[in-house]
Scaffold this active site. Sequence first.
Site: not given
Ligand code: ACO
Length: 429
Positions: A305, A362
């Site tokens: 998140h 979720d």
């Molecule tokens: N699985 C594996 N790795 C992940 C995940 C994941 N679900 N989420 C983040 N990471 C990793 C990224 O690859 C990144 O790694 P790095 O630092 O080596 O590049 C690091 O964790 C940080 O991730 P970001 O994408 O930069 O974090 P951001 O805050 O931009 O993204 C997000 C948050 C979009 C929710 C992300 O965690 C994601 O895509 N999760 C899966 C989708 C999801 O469940 N979304 C629902 C959100 S809740 C809602 O909207 C109600």
Amino acid sequence: MTEPTTIKTGSSEKAYTTLPGTVGPEVVDIRKFYADTGMFTYDPGFTSTASCQSAITYIDGDAGILLHRGYPIDQLAEQSSFMEVSYLLLHGDLPSATELKDFSWTISRHTMVHEQLSTFYRGFRRDAHPMAILCGVVGALSSFYHDSTDITDPKQRMIASHRLIAKMPTLVAMAHKYSVGQPFLYPQNDLSYTGNFLRMTFGVPAEPYEVNPIIEAAMDKIFILHADHEQNASTSTVRLAGSSGANPFACMAAGIACLWGPAHGGANEAALNMLREIGDVKRIPEYIARAKDKNDPFRLMGFGHRVYKNFDPRAKVMKATADEVLKELNITDPVLDVAKELEHIALNDPYFIEKKLYPNVDFYSGVILNAIGFPTEMFTALFALARTVGWVAQWNEMISDPEQKIGRPRQLYVGQTARDYMPVSSRIG
Ligand code: ACO
């Protein structure tokens, strides 16, 4: 009095006022920054930028805290109702018994949609995604209700808000009915907000529909858990659209469009699809390895998140609700076993620990919604139904804020510098 913050740019230094909130980090007021320095600030994704002030929802992502108007989400989910939380978000305080009765009555008076709106549905393909339908029909509401679109009038704003909260269950249920080829059901206002929605979705005109109180309570809880989440992508979209003075119904359609994305509201659908694809606890290590592989775009859906770097407090309630619903319906769903084991493995894996990736709201919601009988494509539409109250509360707050301005971000331009136009006959290649 908070100390001003000094920002050094090149050889010059300027002091900027630091604004304290009631709780949470202070913000540096950089409204004069461009005028002072001729520079913009650069913050893609607004990771460090407060776009507004708000008194609706507070999140401490490191501590896993979510408060609506000061009330912790777990207390609201366990003890309140979606109608009460809706009133709270819109008006700032919990209602008295009379206020709650009046509010619920008002909402129930707006549950029907204009009869002509049902003809809009017939223009969609039967296999259209419910979010595609909702983008269309919620936007179309702007062509029906001309008496609640003077956004400078707080009364008209409140009528538009009531209409949106009341009509969303009807519109979402109609999207489902259309996809399965069953007749639309009119609302039945002696039922609760959530009971009415369940009947419009799962009932048929040929038979009486009895609302299961356990499913009704679980669904109401799911709505509470999705009601608002401060300046997330879809809420910011609603605020940005509304900042130009746009029609309220059109602004909500913009919010729905944003919510649809898999990185936001679309994640509940994606999470269940992923759990089904994994299918067996034995395959979990393979998916964990893929999630950690930099060269694989796969992510564990329902994990991570932008704000929570600790357990999402909504996920805890959701997990307990999943157990309750499956027990009530006497369902043993292997997907729940996969979800629990995946959570266990991920929470003990150094990759997820270091990156502070925890299950979000979720992760478990799909398991519950699937058990209740919703098709996967409906999941994000249910999120939109519940989030509508957050959107209208935030939209109302924005319009009544004297500091509100049209949202207009700046940019770091990296394109061509000025060059002269050449007629096509003179261009090479
Ligand atoms: N699985 C594996 N790795 C992940 C995940 C994941 N679900 N989420 C983040 N990471 C990793 C990224 O690859 C990144 O790694 P790095 O630092 O080596 O590049 C690091 O964790 C940080 O991730 P970001 O994408 O930069 O974090 P951001 O805050 O931009 O993204 C997000 C948050 C979009 C929710 C992300 O965690 C994601 O895509 N999760 C899966 C989708 C999801 O469940 N979304 C629902 C959100 S809740 C809602 O909207 C109600």
